[in-house]
Design a protein around this motif. Structure first.
Motif, PDB file in Angstrom:
ATOM      1  N   UNK A  70       0.836  -1.204   0.000  1.00  0.00           N
ATOM      2  CA  UNK A  70       0.000   0.000   0.000  1.00  0.00           C
ATOM      3  C   UNK A  70       0.868   1.249   0.000  1.00  0.00           C
ATOM      4  N   UNK A  71       1.911   1.259   0.810  1.00  0.00           N
ATOM      5  CA  UNK A  71       2.807   2.419   0.856  1.00  0.00           C
ATOM      6  C   UNK A  71       3.478   2.640  -0.498  1.00  0.00           C
ATOM      7  N   UNK A  72       3.896   1.546  -1.136  1.00  0.00           N
ATOM      8  CA  UNK A  72       4.534   1.656  -2.451  1.00  0.00           C
ATOM      9  C   UNK A  72       3.543   2.191  -3.484  1.00  0.00           C
ATOM     10  N   UNK A  73       2.288   1.719  -3.421  1.00  0.00           N
ATOM     11  CA  UNK A  73       1.256   2.196  -4.344  1.00  0.00           C
ATOM     12  C   UNK A  73       0.990   3.687  -4.150  1.00  0.00           C
ATOM     13  N   UNK A  74       0.935   4.114  -2.867  1.00  0.00           N
ATOM     14  CA  UNK A  74       0.735   5.539  -2.597  1.00  0.00           C
ATOM     15  C   UNK A  74       1.907   6.356  -3.128  1.00  0.00           C
ATOM     16  N   UNK A  75       3.114   5.814  -3.023  1.00  0.00           N
ATOM     17  CA  UNK A  75       4.279   6.509  -3.553  1.00  0.00           C
ATOM     18  C   UNK A  75       4.210   6.654  -5.066  1.00  0.00           C
ATOM     19  N   UNK A  76       3.797   5.585  -5.745  1.00  0.00           N
ATOM     20  CA  UNK A  76       3.656   5.642  -7.200  1.00  0.00           C
ATOM     21  C   UNK A  76       2.594   6.672  -7.593  1.00  0.00           C
ATOM     22  N   UNK A  77       1.457   6.685  -6.870  1.00  0.00           N
ATOM     23  CA  UNK A  77       0.393   7.643  -7.180  1.00  0.00           C
ATOM     24  C   UNK A  77       0.866   9.073  -6.945  1.00  0.00           C
ATOM     25  N   UNK A  78       1.671   9.287  -5.906  1.00  0.00           N
ATOM     26  CA  UNK A  78       2.198  10.625  -5.633  1.00  0.00           C
ATOM     27  C   UNK A  78       3.110  11.075  -6.770  1.00  0.00           C
ATOM     28  N   UNK A  81       1.069  12.115  -9.725  1.00  0.00           N
ATOM     29  CA  UNK A  81       0.490  13.449  -9.586  1.00  0.00           C
ATOM     30  C   UNK A  81       1.509  14.535  -9.900  1.00  0.00           C
ATOM     31  N   UNK A  82       2.775  14.271  -9.628  1.00  0.00           N
ATOM     32  CA  UNK A  82       3.824  15.270  -9.795  1.00  0.00           C
ATOM     33  C   UNK A  82       4.457  15.251 -11.183  1.00  0.00           C
ATOM     34  N   UNK A  83       4.386  14.135 -11.877  1.00  0.00           N
ATOM     35  CA  UNK A  83       5.131  14.003 -13.130  1.00  0.00           C
ATOM     36  C   UNK A  83       4.274  13.361 -14.216  1.00  0.00           C
ATOM     37  N   UNK A  88       2.653   8.695 -17.815  1.00  0.00           N
ATOM     38  CA  UNK A  88       2.722   8.008 -19.107  1.00  0.00           C
ATOM     39  C   UNK A  88       3.407   6.655 -18.988  1.00  0.00           C
ATOM     40  N   UNK A  89       4.416   6.565 -18.110  1.00  0.00           N
ATOM     41  CA  UNK A  89       5.150   5.306 -17.962  1.00  0.00           C
ATOM     42  C   UNK A  89       4.299   4.246 -17.267  1.00  0.00           C
ATOM     43  N   UNK A  90       3.571   4.650 -16.218  1.00  0.00           N
ATOM     44  CA  UNK A  90       2.786   3.682 -15.432  1.00  0.00           C
ATOM     45  C   UNK A  90       1.465   3.360 -16.120  1.00  0.00           C
ATOM     46  N   UNK A  91       0.715   4.397 -16.504  1.00  0.00           N
ATOM     47  CA  UNK A  91      -0.627   4.189 -17.067  1.00  0.00           C
ATOM     48  C   UNK A  91      -0.619   4.018 -18.580  1.00  0.00           C
ATOM     49  N   UNK A  92       0.395   4.556 -19.239  1.00  0.00           N
ATOM     50  CA  UNK A  92       0.408   4.528 -20.698  1.00  0.00           C
ATOM     51  C   UNK A  92      -0.326   5.726 -21.271  1.00  0.00           C
ATOM     52  N   UNK A  93      -0.329   5.826 -22.598  1.00  0.00           N
ATOM     53  CA  UNK A  93      -0.990   6.936 -23.283  1.00  0.00           C
ATOM     54  C   UNK A  93      -2.188   6.436 -24.086  1.00  0.00           C
ATOM     55  N   UNK A  94      -3.075   7.366 -24.393  1.00  0.00           N
ATOM     56  CA  UNK A  94      -4.191   7.042 -25.277  1.00  0.00           C
ATOM     57  C   UNK A  94      -3.670   6.811 -26.693  1.00  0.00           C
ATOM     58  N   UNK A  95      -4.311   5.895 -27.397  1.00  0.00           N
ATOM     59  CA  UNK A  95      -3.907   5.556 -28.763  1.00  0.00           C
ATOM     60  C   UNK A  95      -5.042   5.868 -29.722  1.00  0.00           C
ATOM     61  N   UNK A  96      -4.734   6.576 -30.794  1.00  0.00           N
ATOM     62  CA  UNK A  96      -5.741   6.939 -31.791  1.00  0.00           C
ATOM     63  C   UNK A  96      -6.072   5.724 -32.648  1.00  0.00           C
TER      64      UNK A  96
END
Length: 286
Positions: A70-78, A81-83, A88-96
């Motif tokens: 959980x702590x690691x997940x919160x760190x990734x989410x933080x 939010x900042x970058x 883009x690296x974690x969630x990826x980008x939308x594709x046309x």
């Protein structure tokens, strides 16, 4: 302690810990799972099952592991939010998938989407022909969003050049037979007004399961007894009919009088009344 009792206690402990830790991760963890969040959910669930059933003396390490995840997940989410780079690296980008009405074949292959799957998703968006689609893309969550061509988009007041007042959210003013004061105050109404409206309907507040007031001040009620039918109030319809009759009378007076000054006055007032009716119609005819 008997094994059965110990498992019961551990299971309860796991459920409570998992509930609070999941709430800590936020609603997005439940509603829109990214790839990382999907992996996190599966892992935390597996660890909670381990804590519940493992009878060795090291079961508490499972709780520690859950907290670390959980702590690691919160760190990734933080970091997300900042970058934007991290997002883009974690969630990826939308594709046309469709651009200017043309299907992007290479992007379909990249996302491993077949033509049948694309057509199925388009139909779910009320687009049964690719020719009707101006633009379509697949979001990182996997959902396909579609922009129809202008001639296939629903007609709105903006297209007609009509400005409309902002729509306010309906307020629930009665729940389970009890009046809620805060929503009433939010829309500037009082208990006296609400009781008057209920008297018009002939319903005591105790019989109301849910009562809502929309942005036009119209009260909707749902009763505990589903067999009872609530009679709709007719004040607005009667007012609209009265205004129409007044406008018709003014027009008639203007046609029948021989006095030119009076004729001009009646015609002018009739036109003003007609414009008033046009402005009030969206409210009175709801």
């Amino acid at each position: 302690m008997p094994d059965e009792l110990e498992i019961i206690l551990r299971t309860l402990l796991s459920v409570v810990a998992l509930f609070f830790l999941t709430k800590l991760l936020g609603k997005r963890q439940v509603s829109q799972l990214s790839l990382f969040e999907y992996i996190t959910g599966i892992t935390i669930g597996s660890l909670a099952a381990y804590v519940s059933l493992e009878l060795d003396a090291m079961w508490h390490l499972g709780l520690i592991s859950i907290v670390v995840w959980v702590a690691f997940s919160l760190g990734i989410e933080w970091l997300q939010l900042k970058s934007k780079t991290m997002r883009d690296f974690v969630d990826g980008k939308a594709t046309i998938l469709i651009k200017d009405g043309k299907v992007m074949d290479d992007n379909l292959k990249k996302e491993r989407i077949t033509t049948d799957e694309l057509m199925e998703q388009l139909r779910a968006k009320q687009a049964f022909s690719v020719a009707d689609v101006e633009f379509a893309l697949i979001e990182p969550s996997g959902e396909i969003n579609v922009l129809l061509t202008r001639e296939n988009q629903p007609l709105t007041p903006k297209h007609l050049g009509i400005k409309v007042a902002p729509e306010q959210e309906p307020q629930a003013v009665i729940m389970d037979g009890k009046i809620l004061n805060e929503p009433l105050a939010t829309i500037g109404l009082s208990r006296q007004w609400l009781n008057t409206e209920l008297e018009k309907l002939g319903i005591p507040v105790e019989n109301v399961f849910l009562g809502q007031v929309d942005s036009y001040g119209k009260l909707y009620v749902d009763l505990f007894d589903d067999k009872l039918i609530v009679a709709l109030p007719q004040e607005r319809q009667l007012l609209f009919a009265t205004l129409k009759k007044c406008q018709a009378d003014l027009t008639l007076f203007g046609l029948t009088t021989e006095n030119q000054k009076a004729k001009t006055m009646y015609e002018k007032t009739s036109n003003q009344m007609e414009q008033l009716i046009k402005d009030m119609k969206p409210i009175l005819c709801r």
